[in-house]
Design an enzyme around this catalytic site. Structure first.
Site, PDB file in Angstrom:
ATOM      1  N   ARG A 120       0.843  -1.206   0.000  1.00 20.13           N
ATOM      2  CA  ARG A 120       0.000   0.000   0.000  1.00 20.13           C
ATOM      3  C   ARG A 120       0.875   1.253   0.000  1.00 20.13           C
ATOM      4  O   ARG A 120       1.832   1.342   0.803  1.00 20.13           O
ATOM      5  CB  ARG A 120      -0.924   0.030   1.235  1.00 20.13           C
ATOM      6  CG  ARG A 120      -1.775  -1.213   1.447  1.00 20.13           C
ATOM      7  CD  ARG A 120      -2.891  -1.397   0.467  1.00 20.13           C
ATOM      8  NE  ARG A 120      -3.922  -0.371   0.449  1.00 20.13           N
ATOM      9  CZ  ARG A 120      -5.011  -0.364   1.223  1.00 20.13           C
ATOM     10  NH1 ARG A 120      -5.212  -1.315   2.116  1.00 20.13           N
ATOM     11  NH2 ARG A 120      -5.914   0.588   1.106  1.00 20.13           N
ATOM     12  N   ASP A 313     -15.607   2.488  -2.015  1.00 18.49           N
ATOM     13  CA  ASP A 313     -15.549   1.078  -1.605  1.00 18.49           C
ATOM     14  C   ASP A 313     -16.672   0.247  -2.221  1.00 18.49           C
ATOM     15  O   ASP A 313     -16.637  -0.977  -2.163  1.00 18.49           O
ATOM     16  CB  ASP A 313     -15.613   0.970  -0.075  1.00 18.49           C
ATOM     17  CG  ASP A 313     -14.332   1.478   0.572  1.00 18.49           C
ATOM     18  OD1 ASP A 313     -13.293   1.546  -0.117  1.00 18.49           O
ATOM     19  OD2 ASP A 313     -14.367   1.799   1.773  1.00 18.49           O
ATOM     20  N   LYS A 340      -6.126  -0.217  -3.424  1.00 17.67           N
ATOM     21  CA  LYS A 340      -6.887  -0.716  -2.278  1.00 17.67           C
ATOM     22  C   LYS A 340      -6.276  -2.052  -1.821  1.00 17.67           C
ATOM     23  O   LYS A 340      -5.146  -2.364  -2.184  1.00 17.67           O
ATOM     24  CB  LYS A 340      -8.365  -0.852  -2.649  1.00 17.67           C
ATOM     25  CG  LYS A 340      -9.031   0.488  -2.965  1.00 17.67           C
ATOM     26  CD  LYS A 340      -9.090   1.359  -1.733  1.00 17.67           C
ATOM     27  CE  LYS A 340      -9.643   2.722  -2.039  1.00 17.67           C
ATOM     28  NZ  LYS A 340      -9.539   3.640  -0.909  1.00 17.67           N
TER      29      LYS A 340
HETATM   30  C1  S3P Z   1     -11.396   4.946   4.738  1.00 20.80           C
HETATM   31  C2  S3P Z   1     -11.116   5.682   3.631  1.00 20.80           C
HETATM   32  C3  S3P Z   1     -11.074   5.148   2.254  1.00 20.80           C
HETATM   33  C4  S3P Z   1     -11.754   3.785   2.168  1.00 20.80           C
HETATM   34  C5  S3P Z   1     -11.367   2.885   3.298  1.00 20.80           C
HETATM   35  C6  S3P Z   1     -11.709   3.503   4.641  1.00 20.80           C
HETATM   36  C7  S3P Z   1     -11.415   5.609   6.051  1.00 20.80           C
HETATM   37  O1  S3P Z   1      -9.731   4.991   1.852  1.00 20.80           O
HETATM   38  O2  S3P Z   1     -11.472   3.177   0.936  1.00 20.80           O
HETATM   39  O3  S3P Z   1     -12.030   1.626   3.188  1.00 20.80           O
HETATM   40  O4  S3P Z   1     -11.934   5.001   7.033  1.00 20.80           O
HETATM   41  O5  S3P Z   1     -10.932   6.738   6.150  1.00 20.80           O
HETATM   42  P1  S3P Z   1      -8.884   6.213   1.210  1.00 20.80           P
HETATM   43  O6  S3P Z   1      -8.790   7.273   2.224  1.00 20.80           O
HETATM   44  O7  S3P Z   1      -7.556   5.627   0.859  1.00 20.80           O
HETATM   45  O8  S3P Z   1      -9.664   6.637   0.010  1.00 20.80           O
END
Ligand code: S3P
Length: 427
Positions: A120, A313, A340
């Site tokens: 990641r 998501d 992701k």
């Molecule tokens: C999340 C933000 C999102 C999402 C993840 C949860 C969070 O990711 O895809 O499942 O709880 O802040 P990104 O901030 O990388 O877009």
């Protein structure tokens, strides 16, 4: 694992599991606040349990009687240097948000996780935190975990124009800003989920939000609260899609969190012509409600621009819906899907095409030609919970033969009871 196939007329009510994003944050805010935080309806998925263990490793006393979680916070100052590397498991939210908290602590910590975490991208959080005065680095000069965070008690406030639309990055900077001396400004590219902003207020902190511009002046002291976590619309999404695409179905979902930064999928369902009714139930801190969907004739649409962070998501399950819609669905501006838990652009296209869908992956999304019937086959989740659940819903449409899912265990990351809840809907 052999998936359930060939089902029609799903009907019944599912009480969706608690929100993953809010569950993580309830432990984090409880840990950095002073006093007791009581968390009700905490999501016992593997990701959120990783967050509990991470804060225990930082010396926070967190009690769990199997029902309620009690966090005994002693402020940022109460966090202690961990005795060993912190293991975040599969959780990107844990590693990115905790980095912002550790950036302001006067000790070094190491953060690591599973094979997916090791891929990641982390420069997106390390860059702003380093600008604020922390010294963060990845594995052997890369941006990838294991990460080392050398915190500084003298963080500087910054003005940060975010290069990516990411609530995780925004949240990391806001956690650091709560510890910096002076005003930090974060400007989002597009508005992303705002649970961190909500919880700064809920825990007695102050924050100014003006559309995409967010300002936090530190240092701030937060106070422990009672948090009741609403249901997760990202988990509800799998049953919303099932109700819409499985012939003869009608499904009701209760306790669905309806924060407007998360409800893009409802807009998409309406645009595709899906039958959905929403009954809002107001609660003190989080909007929630009951959603009912019915099998519908769907049509292809274009999904792009500012809506993308509001349904990021949900795109794998939306792609499945699009395979059952008449016409072409084009998803654009969603390059974030590549970073992701797995590359979700490739995963969705590869696995659904194996079952007979007609999907072309692009640089920033997917082109899905519907309507296609789905056939038997062997598929994999790639260790990604949302790909696994999407493939089980796809399998319900397969009339002949079986669908075998590799790495099904990943589903417990966000929805440990997924298969039991699905069974409620079979008459
Ligand atoms: C999340 C933000 C999102 C999402 C993840 C949860 C969070 O990711 O895809 O499942 O709880 O802040 P990104 O901030 O990388 O877009």
């Amino acid at each position: 694992m052999k998936l359930v196939t060939n089902k029609q007329q799903l009907s019944g009510t599912v009480h969706v599991p608690s929100d993953k994003s809010i569950s993580h944050r309830s432990i984090m805010f409880g840990s950095i606040a002073y006093g007791k935080t009581v968390v009700k309806n905490f999501l016992r998925g593997e990701d959120c349990l990783s967050t509990i263990e991470a804060f225990r490793a930082l010396g926070v006393n967190i009690e769990d009687d199997g029902e309620t979680i009690i966090v005994h916070g002693e402020g940022f100052e109460g966090l202690k240097k961990p005795a060993r590397q912190i293991d975040v498991g599969n959780s990107g939210t844990t590693i990115r948000l905790i980095s912002g908290i550790l950036a302001g602590r006067p000790f070094a910590s190491e953060l690591s996780g599973d094979d997916s975490i090791a891929k990641r991208p982390m420069a997106r959080v390390m860059n702003p935190l380093n600008q604020m005065g922390a010294v963060c680095s990845g594995h052997e000069g890369t941006e990838f975990p294991p990460l080392t965070i050398n915190g500084s008690e003298k963080l500087q406030p910054i003005h940060y124009d975010m290069p990516v639309s990411s609530a995780q990055v925004k949240s990391a900077v806001l956690f650091a800003a709560l510890q910096a001396e002076g005003m930090t400004t974060v400007v989002e590219k597009e508005k992303t989920r705002d649970h961190t902003e909500d919880m700064i207020r809920q825990f007695g902190g102050s924050i100014a939000v003006n559309d995409r511009e967010i300002q936090v002046t530190g240092p701030q002291k937060l106070t422990g609260q009672e948090v009741t976590v609403p249901g997760d619309i990202s988990s509800a999404a799998f049953f919303l899609a099932a109700g819409l695409i499985i012939p003869g179905s009608k499904i009701t979902l209760t306790n669905v969190g309806l924060n407007p930064t998360r409800t893009g999928i409802i807009d998409v369902i309406k645009q595709m012509g899906g039958k959905i009714t929403i009954e809002e139930v107001s609660s003190e801190n989080n909007k929630a409600g009951t959603l009912t969907v019915e099998a519908s004739e769907l049509k292809g649409i274009e999904i792009s621009g500012e809506i993308i962070p509001r349904l990021i998501d949900e795109l794998p399950i939306i792609a499945l819906m699009a395979t059952q819609a008449e016409g072409i669905t084009v998803i654009r501006d969603a390059e974030e899907l590549k970073v992701k838990e797995t590359n979700r652009i490739d995963a969705v296209a590869n696995e659904l095409n194996k079952l007979g869908a007609d999907i072309t992956p692009t640089d920033d999304g997917l082109i899905i030609r519907g309507k296609t019937s789905l056939n038997s086959g062997r598929v994999t989740s790639y260790g990604d919970h949302r790909i696994g659940m999407m493939l089980q819903i796809a399998a319900l449409l397969v009339e002949n033969g079986s669908v075998e899912l590799n790495r099904a265990e990943a589903i417990s990351v966000s929805y440990p009871n997924f298969f039991n809840d699905l069974e409620i809907l079979f008459k």
